[in-house]
Design a protein around this motif. Structure first.
Motif, PDB file in Angstrom:
ATOM      1  N   SER A 117       0.875  -1.173   0.000  1.00 30.06           N
ATOM      2  CA  SER A 117       0.000   0.000   0.000  1.00 30.06           C
ATOM      3  C   SER A 117       0.909   1.218   0.000  1.00 30.06           C
ATOM      4  CB  SER A 117      -0.891  -0.016   1.248  1.00 30.06           C
ATOM      5  OG  SER A 117      -1.605   1.190   1.369  1.00 30.06           O
ATOM      6  N   PHE A 118       0.727   2.126  -0.966  1.00 30.49           N
ATOM      7  CA  PHE A 118       1.657   3.263  -1.035  1.00 30.49           C
ATOM      8  C   PHE A 118       1.035   4.453  -1.748  1.00 30.49           C
ATOM      9  CE2 PHE A 118       2.148   1.798  -5.306  1.00 30.49           C
ATOM     10  CZ  PHE A 118       2.725   2.824  -6.038  1.00 30.49           C
ATOM     11  N   GLY A 119       1.690   5.575  -1.608  1.00 31.58           N
ATOM     12  CA  GLY A 119       1.281   6.780  -2.308  1.00 31.58           C
ATOM     13  C   GLY A 119       2.371   7.815  -2.194  1.00 31.58           C
ATOM     14  N   VAL A 120       2.294   8.808  -3.071  1.00 35.76           N
ATOM     15  CA  VAL A 120       3.266   9.904  -3.071  1.00 35.76           C
ATOM     16  C   VAL A 120       2.505  11.201  -3.291  1.00 35.76           C
ATOM     17  CG1 VAL A 120       5.455  10.740  -3.980  1.00 35.76           C
ATOM     18  CG2 VAL A 120       4.866   8.323  -4.235  1.00 35.76           C
ATOM     19  N   MET A 121       2.491  12.062  -2.286  1.00 38.53           N
ATOM     20  CA  MET A 121       1.835  13.356  -2.460  1.00 38.53           C
ATOM     21  C   MET A 121       2.628  14.209  -3.436  1.00 38.53           C
ATOM     22  SD  MET A 121       2.845  14.639   1.378  1.00 38.53           S
ATOM     23  CE  MET A 121       2.743  12.988   2.065  1.00 38.53           C
ATOM     24  N   GLY A 122       1.941  15.144  -4.092  1.00 36.91           N
ATOM     25  CA  GLY A 122       2.686  15.999  -5.022  1.00 36.91           C
ATOM     26  C   GLY A 122       1.924  16.411  -6.256  1.00 36.91           C
ATOM     27  N   GLY A 123       0.619  16.678  -6.128  1.00 36.68           N
ATOM     28  CA  GLY A 123      -0.148  17.256  -7.226  1.00 36.68           C
ATOM     29  C   GLY A 123      -0.080  16.450  -8.507  1.00 36.68           C
ATOM     30  N   ALA A 124       0.141  17.152  -9.619  1.00 32.68           N
ATOM     31  CA  ALA A 124       0.097  16.532 -10.933  1.00 32.68           C
ATOM     32  C   ALA A 124       1.250  15.562 -11.172  1.00 32.68           C
ATOM     33  CB  ALA A 124       0.097  17.613 -12.018  1.00 32.68           C
ATOM     34  N   THR A 125       2.276  15.591 -10.310  1.00 34.79           N
ATOM     35  CA  THR A 125       3.436  14.726 -10.516  1.00 34.79           C
ATOM     36  C   THR A 125       3.218  13.306  -9.989  1.00 34.79           C
ATOM     37  OG1 THR A 125       4.445  15.319  -8.401  1.00 34.79           O
ATOM     38  CG2 THR A 125       4.938  16.740 -10.273  1.00 34.79           C
ATOM     39  N   GLN A 126       2.104  13.050  -9.311  1.00 33.28           N
ATOM     40  CA  GLN A 126       1.939  11.786  -8.600  1.00 33.28           C
ATOM     41  C   GLN A 126       2.017  10.533  -9.481  1.00 33.28           C
ATOM     42  OE1 GLN A 126      -1.142  11.864  -5.406  1.00 33.28           O
ATOM     43  NE2 GLN A 126      -1.154  14.067  -5.763  1.00 33.28           N
ATOM     44  N   PRO A 127       1.391  10.485 -10.667  1.00 34.04           N
ATOM     45  CA  PRO A 127       1.528   9.268 -11.478  1.00 34.04           C
ATOM     46  C   PRO A 127       2.977   8.954 -11.831  1.00 34.04           C
ATOM     47  CG  PRO A 127      -0.257  10.618 -12.316  1.00 34.04           C
ATOM     48  CD  PRO A 127       0.468  11.449 -11.295  1.00 34.04           C
ATOM     49  N   GLN A 128       3.764  10.006 -12.108  1.00 35.53           N
ATOM     50  CA  GLN A 128       5.178   9.788 -12.420  1.00 35.53           C
ATOM     51  C   GLN A 128       5.906   9.164 -11.242  1.00 35.53           C
ATOM     52  OE1 GLN A 128       7.146  13.172 -14.565  1.00 35.53           O
ATOM     53  NE2 GLN A 128       5.243  14.237 -14.076  1.00 35.53           N
ATOM     54  N   MET A 129       5.583   9.645 -10.047  1.00 41.31           N
ATOM     55  CA  MET A 129       6.269   9.144  -8.858  1.00 41.31           C
ATOM     56  C   MET A 129       5.787   7.745  -8.486  1.00 41.31           C
ATOM     57  SD  MET A 129       6.907  12.606  -6.613  1.00 41.31           S
ATOM     58  CE  MET A 129       5.259  13.322  -6.689  1.00 41.31           C
ATOM     59  N   HIS A 130       4.491   7.462  -8.686  1.00 38.73           N
ATOM     60  CA  HIS A 130       4.011   6.092  -8.473  1.00 38.73           C
ATOM     61  C   HIS A 130       4.816   5.132  -9.336  1.00 38.73           C
ATOM     62  CE1 HIS A 130      -0.294   6.693  -6.678  1.00 38.73           C
ATOM     63  NE2 HIS A 130       0.593   7.482  -6.107  1.00 38.73           N
ATOM     64  N   ALA A 131       4.941   5.467 -10.616  1.00 41.85           N
ATOM     65  CA  ALA A 131       5.658   4.588 -11.544  1.00 41.85           C
ATOM     66  C   ALA A 131       7.123   4.442 -11.137  1.00 41.85           C
ATOM     67  CB  ALA A 131       5.541   5.129 -12.972  1.00 41.85           C
ATOM     68  N   GLN A 132       7.769   5.533 -10.738  1.00 38.55           N
ATOM     69  CA  GLN A 132       9.179   5.454 -10.362  1.00 38.55           C
ATOM     70  C   GLN A 132       9.395   4.600  -9.117  1.00 38.55           C
ATOM     71  OE1 GLN A 132      11.604   9.159 -10.656  1.00 38.55           O
ATOM     72  NE2 GLN A 132       9.828  10.034 -11.722  1.00 38.55           N
ATOM     73  N   ILE A 133       8.501   4.721  -8.138  1.00 38.40           N
ATOM     74  CA  ILE A 133       8.619   3.889  -6.936  1.00 38.40           C
ATOM     75  C   ILE A 133       8.586   2.410  -7.319  1.00 38.40           C
ATOM     76  CG2 ILE A 133       7.418   3.155  -4.829  1.00 38.40           C
ATOM     77  CD1 ILE A 133       8.808   5.853  -4.521  1.00 38.40           C
ATOM     78  N   LEU A 134       7.631   2.036  -8.155  1.00 37.81           N
ATOM     79  CA  LEU A 134       7.479   0.627  -8.529  1.00 37.81           C
ATOM     80  C   LEU A 134       8.637   0.138  -9.382  1.00 37.81           C
ATOM     81  CD1 LEU A 134       3.657   0.731  -9.184  1.00 37.81           C
ATOM     82  CD2 LEU A 134       4.817  -0.445  -7.318  1.00 37.81           C
ATOM     83  N   ILE A 135       9.104   0.965 -10.292  1.00 37.62           N
ATOM     84  CA  ILE A 135      10.266   0.590 -11.109  1.00 37.62           C
ATOM     85  C   ILE A 135      11.495   0.417 -10.220  1.00 37.62           C
ATOM     86  CG2 ILE A 135      11.864   1.478 -12.858  1.00 37.62           C
ATOM     87  CD1 ILE A 135       9.325   2.791 -14.157  1.00 37.62           C
ATOM     88  N   ASN A 136      11.658   1.308  -9.241  1.00 32.92           N
ATOM     89  CA  ASN A 136      12.792   1.180  -8.316  1.00 32.92           C
ATOM     90  C   ASN A 136      12.789  -0.170  -7.611  1.00 32.92           C
ATOM     91  OD1 ASN A 136      13.630   3.749  -8.941  1.00 32.92           O
ATOM     92  ND2 ASN A 136      12.842   4.701  -7.080  1.00 32.92           N
ATOM     93  N   MET A 137      11.606  -0.647  -7.232  1.00 28.10           N
ATOM     94  CA  MET A 137      11.512  -1.904  -6.498  1.00 28.10           C
ATOM     95  C   MET A 137      11.547  -3.116  -7.423  1.00 28.10           C
ATOM     96  SD  MET A 137       8.745  -0.864  -3.533  1.00 28.10           S
ATOM     97  CE  MET A 137       9.051  -2.326  -2.539  1.00 28.10           C
ATOM     98  N   ILE A 138      10.783  -3.059  -8.510  1.00 33.62           N
ATOM     99  CA  ILE A 138      10.613  -4.240  -9.364  1.00 33.62           C
ATOM    100  C   ILE A 138      11.764  -4.414 -10.348  1.00 33.62           C
ATOM    101  CG2 ILE A 138       9.120  -5.301 -11.113  1.00 33.62           C
ATOM    102  CD1 ILE A 138       6.753  -3.840  -9.699  1.00 33.62           C
ATOM    103  N   ASP A 139      12.226  -3.313 -10.937  1.00 34.09           N
ATOM    104  CA  ASP A 139      13.306  -3.398 -11.933  1.00 34.09           C
ATOM    105  C   ASP A 139      14.690  -3.227 -11.317  1.00 34.09           C
ATOM    106  OD1 ASP A 139      11.876  -3.698 -14.510  1.00 34.09           O
ATOM    107  OD2 ASP A 139      10.992  -1.784 -13.974  1.00 34.09           O
TER     108      ASP A 139
END
Length: 561
Positions: free
Chosen positions: A448-470
């Motif tokens: 369960s996760f999230g990243v506050m930050g307005g319009a940038t949030q989808p980018q940060m969601h993707a980066q968090i997951l790439i950091n962990m999975i890739d």
């Protein structure tokens, strides 16, 4: 002499090792992960995390603890949260083994029309003042969540916040910084000084701040429930203040408000099911980005490499072209969500990504159709991903007298072009930036996760997951890792073009990478304060252990027991 030199070199080596090497985690990680068997909470403020853990220890559910933490954040972090704003949540129900989504965003005033706005010569809704105010949905969101997943009485959940609102708390460092910025933007509006200043001055780090008006409001909610907010004295005060300020929101708008339970939507990224809420939020942009990137060998590109960052930015541009056109209130539009997050669509759109140069513009696809984040998990395996905000920090500047909170300005995000999906209409929910996220694997909760930050949030969601999975980072490293954010303007009409924009990059990314990105046509600048704030709880199903993380860009922390 030679022996002394050897000893000196040895000592230098020891100190060098301690200075640059970590016992756990990569160099950019701010701390180790947090482990707990019985429960976990991760929020952006210490008092909110402590409150959540206290509720869990009393037998409260994850949702109980999340509500209590959110109430506390509305007090101690008014720069990002409050009951004048909206709320979204994803809840993992351990008994049903099912995810539930809640859209608790409010609608525009029934008495304000597109004709009225355009008659005033407006090309966009202002950021501040009475016009961008929409119905605040957070309180109804609390009661919807509590009615379905709560255990302890709501009065008990609000008691800690009432105590600190009356007796005071020391203002934390990051909150103090944003408090000052908000005062510069909206401090001139009626009610701000009475509610948010101490003897006429903006609170500084360590100052003891009290909010007796918010304490009284919370006490009314504790005894009168959600109707005390939407149908009682609180609603009357909100409506009267807005009318006085030239606004349109009425008691009837507040009384008719309802939240909506929705089905989360997902895509699979390299064996992990990533879940977001459907529009009017922007969560599916994260799914679109991941679908596009799944066709590239991200792992072998390497974290922080020019090739990876360039590919990520270009995928973001493609996804955000669709975001600019299609994301809006589904009650007013037939939105092509299923098509937008499909693998076939991603395969078609991936061809737009040029490996050698940055795109200056991208068309939307041919398909029809400031913030706080917290997460809590309990001893029974239930988890909640919750995000809540007023938008643009504290919100619109509208502070109804003696209530202790500011109203949101989400209505700014409407478009005044009548042909647009997100065009303004009475009783409509605006496009929304705040998005909770959840990940499952093989039908079990994974994170369960999230990243506050307005319009940038989808980018940060993707980066968090790439950091962990890739890139094999742990849950703490994934949030502390330096981020890259692309910002670009969008046309509100026609083909939805996204400009070349700017690449905001954190200082830990090597200078050589920055130069190579510029060579590919990117406009690169080092930035601070635009990279959000991340919280997460990962679940180790094999060992039945929670693993929490909260990054260093905010004041909070993760705690478990």
């Amino acid at each position: 002499m030679f022996k002394a030199l050897v000893v000196l070199l040895f000592i230098s080596h020891i100190f060098s090792a301690y200075a640059y090497d970590r016992v756990s985690g990569k160099l950019f990680a701010s701390r180790s992960e947090v482990y707990g068997q019985n429960g976990m909470a991760a929020t952006s403020h210490p008092l909110a995390t402590q409150t959540a853990i206290d509720v869990l220890k009393k037998g409260g559910t994850a949702v109980d603890a999340a509500i209590a933490a959110n109430a506390m954040l509305g007090l101690v972090e008014p720069t990002g949260a409050g009951i004048g704003g909206d709320l979204f949540a994803i809840v993992w129900d351990a008994k049903e083994k099912k995810l539930h989504g809640l859209n608790a965003s409010g609608r525009s005033p029934q008495s304000l029309t597109l004709t009225e706005l355009t008659k005033r010569g407006l090309t966009k809704i202002p950021s501040f003042g009475p016009l961008p105010v929409s119905v605040p949905g957070a309180v109804d969101g609390w009661y919807e969540l509590h009615g379905k997943f709560g255990n302890l009485p709501m009065a008990e959940l609000l008691t800690p916040s009432i105590h600190y609102a009356k007796n005071g708390f020391p203002v934390s460092e990051v909150v103090a910084h944003y408090w000052k910025l908000n005062a510069q933007r909206v401090g001139h509006y009626d009610g701000f000084a009475d509610t948010y200043l101490i003897d006429g001055k903006v609170p500084k780090t360590g100052d003891i701040f009290k909010n007796p008006h918010l304490a009284a409001t919370y006490e009314k909610l504790a005894t009168g429930g959600r109707d005390a907010f939407y149908k009682g004295d609180i609603a009357a005060r909100i409506a009267a203040h807005l009318k006085e300020q030239g606004g349109f929101l009425t008691k009837e708008d507040l009384a008719s408000h309802t939240s909506e339970w929705v089905e989360p939507v997902s895509t699979n990224y390299r064996g992990y099911d990533i879940w977001e809420l459907p529009p009017n939020g922007q969560g599916i942009a994260a799914l679109q980005i991941l679908n596009l990137l799944e066709g590239f060998d991200i792992r072998n590109m390497g974290f922080g490499s020019t090739e990876y960052i360039h590919t990520f930015i270009e995928a973001k541009k493609v996804a955000f072209a669709d975001r600019a056109k299609f994301y809006a209130d589904p009650a007013f539009n037939n939105l092509p969500v299923e098509s937008l997050i499909s693998k076939d669509y991603a395969n078609e759109r991936r061809a737009l990504i040029d490996k050698k140069k940055a795109a200056l513009s991208v068309n939307a696809g041919p398909v029809d159709g400031d913030t706080i984040y917290l997460t809590v998990a309990d001893k029974d395996g239930n988890m909640v991903s919750l995000i809540q905000s007023n938008y643009r920090g504290m919100g619109s500047g509208m502070v109804p007298p003696e209530l202790g909170f500011m109203l949101q300005n989400r209505g700014e995000l409407f478009i005044l072009d009548p042909s647009h999906y997100n065009t303004y209409a009475p009783g409509k929910r605006p496009f929304h930036t705040i998005i909770p996220a959840f990940v499952t694997q093989n039908g079990e909760p994974w994170m369960s996760f999230g990243v506050m930050g307005g319009a940038t949030q989808p980018q940060m969601h993707a980066q968090i997951l790439i950091n962990m999975i890739d890139f094999d980072m742990n849950v703490q490293e994934a949030g502390d890792a330096p981020r890259v954010i692309h910002s670009g303007s969008s046309s509100p009409t026609g083909g939805m073009m996204i400009s070349g924009g700017k690449v905001h990059i954190e200082s830990q990314i090597p200078m050589q990478t920055k130069r190579e990105l510029i060579d590919k046509g990117h406009k690169v600048e080092e930035s601070i304060g635009v990279f959000g704030g991340y919280q997460a709880i990962r679940y180790d199903a094999e060992r039945q252990v929670y693993i929490g993380a909260s990054e260093s860009r905010k004041d909070g922390y993760a705690a478990g027991y």
